[in-house]
Design an enzyme around this catalytic site. Structure first.
Site, PDB file in Angstrom:
ATOM      1  N   THR A 146       0.873  -1.185   0.000  1.00 20.26           N
ATOM      2  CA  THR A 146       0.000   0.000   0.000  1.00 20.26           C
ATOM      3  C   THR A 146       0.911   1.236   0.000  1.00 20.26           C
ATOM      4  O   THR A 146       1.352   1.656  -1.055  1.00 20.26           O
ATOM      5  CB  THR A 146      -0.950   0.002   1.213  1.00 20.26           C
ATOM      6  N   THR A 179       0.319  -4.130  12.404  1.00 23.32           N
ATOM      7  CA  THR A 179      -0.684  -4.098  11.356  1.00 23.32           C
ATOM      8  C   THR A 179      -0.094  -4.362  10.004  1.00 23.32           C
ATOM      9  O   THR A 179       0.651  -3.560   9.474  1.00 23.32           O
ATOM     10  CB  THR A 179      -1.363  -2.750  11.307  1.00 23.32           C
ATOM     11  N   ASN A 378      -0.278  10.515   6.814  1.00 22.75           N
ATOM     12  CA  ASN A 378      -1.505  10.006   7.410  1.00 22.75           C
ATOM     13  C   ASN A 378      -2.626  11.028   7.453  1.00 22.75           C
ATOM     14  O   ASN A 378      -3.759  10.693   7.777  1.00 22.75           O
ATOM     15  CB  ASN A 378      -1.218   9.448   8.800  1.00 22.75           C
TER      16      ASN A 378
END
EC number: 2.3.1.35
Lengths: 383, 383
Positions: A146, A179, A378
Site C-alpha cells: 500500500t 498491522t 496520514n
C-alpha cells in the site's frame, strides 16, 4: 523467490484495477501439496474486517490450499455486501483451482469503509490464477503493497526444507499484531498443530514487539502454509527458529519502511521482574509521542523516557533506573549522567537501553520516530 | 484578577532569571486567611518530580499558606540536590512570609533532568514575596507559562464567595492528570475535607478528560486554597459546581492552546454500558495518531475511529456503532452512511459523536489533532 522459494508453491501478482494508479493490487498464492497444512494468527482488534471474519473460519480445520490478497481496499465496515465480496473471492479462486472455497483464505488492505467492486475482484482472481508460476513470489510481494515503498521478502534455509515469506505494512504498525499482512510458506512436512505452535511462538517475539505508531489494524493476518513437498519433517525446535528468523527479518523490514519514519528505534529493556513487565515498559516508551518527536529532532531527551515508563504498572523504582542512548548512559539512578551532547542520534538506527535493576527479565520493542512525514502521509491518506 | 479575585489572596509573578529569555518565571501566591484550608491532586505518574514529592507531604494536613511555582525547569530526576532545591524554596518562602515551610507548596515545570540554581530560586522567592499584591494574579498566571502562548485564568462567582484560578500547560496534556499546573482559590469558608471532595469531583470530569497527546507529566498538580475571607460557607453542591466550572474553563483553555494543534476535538461517546466504558472508548480515539493526523488533514476518516474503539474492552458490538462528525452521520451500524464529502472539518472546533447502542452512559473527552507543528515543537523543545 520469497513465498515460492519452498517447493510446492506457486504465486502470481497482477494489476486487477482495484487501485486507480494501475499498480499491482492482487496476489494469489497456491499450495500444490502434497500437504495443505496451514495456521494463521489474526488481529486482536474487535473491529475485524470481512476477510478476517472469513479467514478465521476457513483456517479452523488447519487446512488451506490458497490465499488471495488484495491491496486498494480493506473491505472493513462494509456490511453484508462486503462479506459477500470476500466470500465470492474465495469461491471464484476455489472454483478456478479445483479446491473447496473453504480452503481459500482472503486478506485485504487499504482504506476502511469503502466497498470493493465484486466484478473487478472476480476478474482479477481468474486472471491471477491463470498466471500462477513457481517464480511468482516477487510479484505477489509487490501486489500487496500500500504505502510501502519496497516489497518485504525473506527466505530461511533449513536442513532439507525452507521457509519463505512476504509482508506488507507501513502504517498502523502495532501489536496484537503489528498491522500488516504476512504470508509464510514452507516445504517442510509439518502438521497444522505444529505450524500453529511455531507461528505463535515466532509472532510473540517478533511482530508483537513491533510498535511503530500504537495503532492497531482491523485487517492483520499472518498465515503459514506447509506443502510438505520437500518430504522432510523438520526438527521442531529448528523449525520454530526458522519461522522466528523469517518473522524477525520481515518485522525489521516493516520497521525500516514505516511511514515517514527517519529513525528505526530499538528499545531494549533489561532488569525487569518478568518478560511481560519488560514489554510493558518498552511499549510505554514506543507509544510516547513526545519521546518519538524528540528522537526525530535528534534530541536524547531521556526525561521523556522516564516520564513514559512511570505510567506503567511494572514493578521497579524510577530512581534506580539507568537510560543509555546509542551507547551513552545519559541517566544513572534517576539522575543526569553523561552530558546529552555526547549522544549522536543522527544515524537512522537508534538504540535505547533501559536498565530497571528490578529483576532478570528482558525484552526488545521496535518502533519509529514521529516525524513531519508521518503526519503528512496520514493526514493525506484518504485523498 | 484570577487567583486574587477571591478575598484573602495576594500574588506576584516575576522574572527571577531561571529562563534565559528573561521572561516571567516565578510566581508566589499567598493565602492571608483567616483559613488556610487547602487540597491538591497530583500526577499519577510514578516518576514524580521533586516538587510533587514535597507538596504531597506538605498538603497532607489539609493546610497551605502559600504556593511557589516556577517555570524554566521541572526539577524532576535531579536527585537529592534537586529535592534540596525544592525544600530550600519552601523554607525561604516560609521564612519570608512568617509561616512554616511545611505550609508552603512548590510546583515546577520545564525540562526534566536539569538542575535549578538554588541561589537564583532563593533570590527570586524573596523578590516575589516583597512584591505580593492583591492584584498580582495576572502576573502569576504569566510566570508559570512554558510553551503556552497565552495565560489561562478564570473567575466563577458564587453567592457571596468566589472561585478564581490560573493554569499552565500546552504539551504533555494527558489524564491522571492532564499535564499542567493549576492553582484555584476561594474566599469561601470551606474545610479541607470539603475542598478535597469538591476538587476530586471537579477534576474527574474536567482535567482527567482532557487528553491532548496521551503523554502523562511528572509534575502535574492542581491545588485549591480557601481563605474563608468572605465569611460565607458555600452550599456544598454549589461549591462543587463552581469548582467544576472553573476547572472546565481552564481545561478548555489548555486544549485551545495545545502545542501545534489546529483542531480542538470534542469526542462525545453515548450509549455505553458504564461511564468508565464511555471514557475508555473516547480515550482510545483521542490517543490514536492515525485519527488525529486525519483530522489535521480535514479528513473525516471514520474507519480510524472504529479501528481505535475496537481495541477497547468496553462491551459493545462494533457493527452497531454510529459515528457522526460535525453533525454528519458518516457511519451507521458499522457501515458507510452519509458521504464523507458532506463533513466540513475546516473549523477548529471539531465534534465527533460515537453512539455505541449498548447502554445509557456517556462521557466526553477533549483532545487535539496531530500536526506538523506538534512534531516540530516537541522535537525542538530541549534546544
Amino acid at each position: 523467490m520469497t513465498v515460492t522459494a519452498p517447493a510446492g508453491f506457486e504465486a502470481a501478482g497482477i494489476a486487477a484495477g482495484i487501485k486507480r494508479s494501475g499498480a499491482l493490487d492482487l496476489a494469489v498464492i497456491v499450495n500444490r501439496g502434497p500437504s495443505n497444512a496451514a495456521a494463521a494468527v489474526f488481529t486482536s482488534n474487535r473491529a475485524k474486517a470481512n476477510p478476517i471474519l472469513w479467514s478465521e473460519q476457513a483456517i479452523a480445520d488447519g487446512q488451506a490450499a490458497a490465499i488471495v490478497l488484495n491491496s486498494g481496499g480493506a473491505n472493513c465496515f462494509t456490511g453484508p455486501e462486503g462479506f459477500q465480496v470476500t466470500h465470492h473471492t474465495a469461491e471464484t479462486a476455489g472454483s478456478a483451482l479445483g479446491v473447496s472455497s473453504g480452503d481459500v483464505l482472503v486478506c485485504s488492505t487499504g482504506l476502511i469503509g469503502e466497498q470493493l467492486d465484486i466484478e473487478v475482484l472476480e476478474e482479477g482472481v481468474l486472471s491471477a490464477v491463470a498466471r500462477l508460476t513457481p517464480q511468482g513470489g516477487e510479484d505477489a510481494a509487490r501486489a500487496i503493497m500500500t504505502t510501502d515503498t519496497k516489497p518485504k521478502t525473506v527466505v530461511v534455509e533449513g536442513d532439507g526444507w525452507r521457509v519463505g515469506g512476504i509482508a506488507k505494512g507501513a502504517g498502523m504498525l502495532a501489536p496484537g499484531l503489528a498491522t500488516m499482512l504476512v504470508v509464510l510458506t514452507t516445504d517442510g512436512l509439518v502438521p497444522p498443530a505444529r505450524l500453529d505452535e511455531a507461528l505463535r511462538a515466532a509472532t510473540r517475539v517478533t511482530f508483537d514487539r513491533l510498535d511503530s505508531d500504537g495503532c492497531m489494524s482491523t485487517n492483520d493476518q499472518v498465515t503459514l502454509m506447509a506443502s510438505g513437498a520437500s518430504g522432510v519433517t523438520p526438527d521442531p525446535a529448528a523449525f520454530t527458529d526458522a519461522v522466528t528468523e523469517a518473522c524477525r527479518s520481515l518485522a525489521l523490514q516493516l520497521q525500516a519502511d514505516a511511514e515517514g519514519a527517519s529513525h528505526d528505534i530499538t528499545i531494549e529493556v533489561r532488569g525487569a521482574v518478568t518478560e511481560d513487565d519488560a514489554v510493558e515498559v518498552g511499549r510505554s516508551v514506543a507509544r510516547n509521542n513526545l519521546f518519538k518527536a524528540a528522537i526525530f529532532g535528534n534530541d536524547p531527551n531521556w526525561g521523556r523516557v522516564l516520564a513514559a515508563i512511570g505510567t506503567t504498572q511494572a514493578p521497579f523504582d524510577p530512581y534506580l533506573v539507568d537510560v543509555s542512548m546509542n551507547g551513552v548512559r545519559v541517566c544513572h539512578a534517576g539522575r543526569p549522567d553523561a552530558p546529552r551532547e555526547q549522544v549522536d542520534l543522527t544515524p537512522r538506527a537508534t538504540h535505547v537501553l533501559i536498565e530497571l535493576h528490578a529483576g532478570e527479565a528482558s525484552a526488545t520493542i521496535w518502533t519509529n520516530d514521529l516525524t513531519h512525514d508521518y503526519v503528512h502521509e496520514n493526514s493525506a491518506y484518504a485523498s
